[in-house]
Design a protein around this motif. Structure first.
Motif, PDB file in Angstrom:
ATOM      1  N   GLY A  43       0.808  -1.215   0.000  1.00 23.02           N
ATOM      2  CA  GLY A  43       0.000   0.000   0.000  1.00 23.02           C
ATOM      3  C   GLY A  43       0.838   1.260   0.000  1.00 23.02           C
ATOM      4  N   TYR A  44       1.933   1.259   0.773  1.00 19.95           N
ATOM      5  CA  TYR A  44       2.799   2.427   0.786  1.00 19.95           C
ATOM      6  C   TYR A  44       3.509   2.603  -0.558  1.00 19.95           C
ATOM      7  N   ALA A  45       3.800   1.503  -1.252  1.00 21.84           N
ATOM      8  CA  ALA A  45       4.446   1.591  -2.562  1.00 21.84           C
ATOM      9  C   ALA A  45       3.501   2.212  -3.596  1.00 21.84           C
ATOM     10  N   LEU A  46       2.209   2.035  -3.392  1.00 25.20           N
ATOM     11  CA  LEU A  46       1.216   2.598  -4.310  1.00 25.20           C
ATOM     12  C   LEU A  46       0.618   3.892  -3.754  1.00 25.20           C
ATOM     13  N   TRP A  47       1.412   4.683  -3.064  1.00 30.54           N
ATOM     14  CA  TRP A  47       0.952   5.899  -2.404  1.00 30.54           C
ATOM     15  C   TRP A  47       0.280   6.871  -3.364  1.00 30.54           C
ATOM     16  N   PHE A  48       0.694   6.871  -4.619  1.00 33.14           N
ATOM     17  CA  PHE A  48       0.161   7.826  -5.582  1.00 33.14           C
ATOM     18  C   PHE A  48      -1.293   7.535  -5.954  1.00 33.14           C
ATOM     19  N   LEU A  49      -1.794   6.349  -5.623  1.00 32.66           N
ATOM     20  CA  LEU A  49      -3.193   6.019  -5.864  1.00 32.66           C
ATOM     21  C   LEU A  49      -4.086   6.403  -4.685  1.00 32.66           C
ATOM     22  N   VAL A  50      -3.525   6.906  -3.619  1.00 32.51           N
ATOM     23  CA  VAL A  50      -4.160   7.427  -2.410  1.00 32.51           C
ATOM     24  C   VAL A  50      -4.885   6.342  -1.599  1.00 32.51           C
ATOM     25  N   VAL A  51      -5.850   5.640  -2.174  1.00 28.38           N
ATOM     26  CA  VAL A  51      -6.630   4.659  -1.406  1.00 28.38           C
ATOM     27  C   VAL A  51      -5.745   3.537  -0.851  1.00 28.38           C
ATOM     28  N   PRO A  52      -4.836   2.936  -1.655  1.00 31.39           N
ATOM     29  CA  PRO A  52      -3.967   1.910  -1.062  1.00 31.39           C
ATOM     30  C   PRO A  52      -3.096   2.449   0.077  1.00 31.39           C
ATOM     31  N   ALA A  53      -2.688   3.703  -0.017  1.00 31.22           N
ATOM     32  CA  ALA A  53      -1.881   4.295   1.053  1.00 31.22           C
ATOM     33  C   ALA A  53      -2.700   4.453   2.329  1.00 31.22           C
ATOM     34  N   ILE A  54      -3.969   4.805   2.195  1.00 35.31           N
ATOM     35  CA  ILE A  54      -4.832   4.927   3.369  1.00 35.31           C
ATOM     36  C   ILE A  54      -5.065   3.561   3.994  1.00 35.31           C
ATOM     37  N   ILE A  55      -5.315   2.567   3.159  1.00 36.56           N
ATOM     38  CA  ILE A  55      -5.491   1.193   3.664  1.00 36.56           C
ATOM     39  C   ILE A  55      -4.223   0.722   4.351  1.00 36.56           C
ATOM     40  N   ALA A  56      -3.068   1.027   3.765  1.00 36.34           N
ATOM     41  CA  ALA A  56      -1.790   0.631   4.365  1.00 36.34           C
ATOM     42  C   ALA A  56      -1.582   1.299   5.715  1.00 36.34           C
ATOM     43  N   ALA A  57      -1.964   2.551   5.837  1.00 36.54           N
ATOM     44  CA  ALA A  57      -1.822   3.259   7.118  1.00 36.54           C
ATOM     45  C   ALA A  57      -2.712   2.633   8.184  1.00 36.54           C
ATOM     46  N   VAL A  58      -3.930   2.247   7.801  1.00 36.34           N
ATOM     47  CA  VAL A  58      -4.838   1.602   8.752  1.00 36.34           C
ATOM     48  C   VAL A  58      -4.294   0.235   9.169  1.00 36.34           C
ATOM     49  N   VAL A  59      -3.766  -0.526   8.213  1.00 34.31           N
ATOM     50  CA  VAL A  59      -3.202  -1.849   8.533  1.00 34.31           C
ATOM     51  C   VAL A  59      -1.952  -1.696   9.386  1.00 34.31           C
ATOM     52  N   HIS A  60      -1.157  -0.657   9.132  1.00 31.67           N
ATOM     53  CA  HIS A  60       0.038  -0.406   9.938  1.00 31.67           C
ATOM     54  C   HIS A  60      -0.353  -0.142  11.395  1.00 31.67           C
ATOM     55  N   LEU A  61      -1.363   0.691  11.584  1.00 30.20           N
ATOM     56  CA  LEU A  61      -1.862   0.965  12.931  1.00 30.20           C
ATOM     57  C   LEU A  61      -2.431  -0.292  13.568  1.00 30.20           C
ATOM     58  N   TRP A  62      -3.147  -1.083  12.791  1.00 26.00           N
ATOM     59  CA  TRP A  62      -3.710  -2.346  13.266  1.00 26.00           C
ATOM     60  C   TRP A  62      -2.595  -3.297  13.708  1.00 26.00           C
ATOM     61  N   ALA A  63      -1.490  -3.345  12.972  1.00 25.04           N
ATOM     62  CA  ALA A  63      -0.366  -4.205  13.336  1.00 25.04           C
ATOM     63  C   ALA A  63       0.230  -3.796  14.677  1.00 25.04           C
ATOM     64  N   ILE A  64       0.333  -2.496  14.906  1.00 24.76           N
ATOM     65  CA  ILE A  64       0.881  -2.003  16.171  1.00 24.76           C
ATOM     66  C   ILE A  64      -0.034  -2.393  17.331  1.00 24.76           C
ATOM     67  N   ILE A  65      -1.330  -2.159  17.160  1.00 26.62           N
ATOM     68  CA  ILE A  65      -2.286  -2.483  18.219  1.00 26.62           C
ATOM     69  C   ILE A  65      -2.361  -3.990  18.445  1.00 26.62           C
ATOM     70  N   ASP A  66      -2.312  -4.764  17.360  1.00 26.65           N
ATOM     71  CA  ASP A  66      -2.356  -6.224  17.466  1.00 26.65           C
ATOM     72  C   ASP A  66      -1.173  -6.759  18.280  1.00 26.65           C
ATOM     73  N   ALA A  67       0.004  -6.210  18.026  1.00 29.87           N
ATOM     74  CA  ALA A  67       1.180  -6.665  18.776  1.00 29.87           C
ATOM     75  C   ALA A  67       1.090  -6.273  20.242  1.00 29.87           C
ATOM     76  N   ALA A  68       0.524  -5.116  20.519  1.00 27.21           N
ATOM     77  CA  ALA A  68       0.414  -4.653  21.903  1.00 27.21           C
ATOM     78  C   ALA A  68      -0.603  -5.440  22.701  1.00 27.21           C
ATOM     79  N   LYS A  69      -1.664  -5.909  22.052  1.00 24.83           N
ATOM     80  CA  LYS A  69      -2.754  -6.577  22.766  1.00 24.83           C
ATOM     81  C   LYS A  69      -2.674  -8.098  22.690  1.00 24.83           C
ATOM     82  N   TYR A  70      -1.672  -8.645  22.030  1.00 27.05           N
ATOM     83  CA  TYR A  70      -1.572 -10.087  21.833  1.00 27.05           C
ATOM     84  C   TYR A  70      -1.366 -10.820  23.155  1.00 27.05           C
ATOM     85  N   SER A  71      -2.080 -11.912  23.320  1.00 26.95           N
ATOM     86  CA  SER A  71      -1.815 -12.789  24.451  1.00 26.95           C
ATOM     87  C   SER A  71      -1.891 -14.222  23.942  1.00 26.95           C
TER      88      SER A  71
END
Length: 74
Positions: A43-71
């Motif tokens: 998604g970050y590689a396709l930043w010029f298409l805007v929507v994939p970059a937004i999806i990538a940013a949401v997934v990036h945030l999701w990855a951070i939260i997922d790692a923090a809340k994992y048990s």
């Protein structure tokens, strides 16, 4: 890992800030690490298409939260 809120989860979340999926890899979850990394970098590689970059940013945030809340189920 000890569980949610443990020091290991904090380290994993910090790893994810710099490299998406690295935190899951630190926790031993290889498939989740690959999925988060591929979607985020793709998604970050396709930043010029805007929507994939937004999806990538949401997934990036999701990855951070997922790692923090994992048990583990052990």
């Amino acid at each position: 890992m000890a569980g949610q809120g443990s020091g290991g989860n904090v380290i994993a979340a910090i790893c994810n800030i710099f490299f998406p999926g690295l935190g899951q890899l630190v926790q031993g979850r290889i498939l989740a690490a690959l999925i988060f990394a591929i979607i985020t970098f793709g998604g970050y590689a396709l930043w010029f298409l805007v929507v994939p970059a937004i999806i990538a940013a949401v997934v990036h945030l999701w990855a951070i939260i997922d790692a923090a809340k994992y048990s583990s189920r052990e």
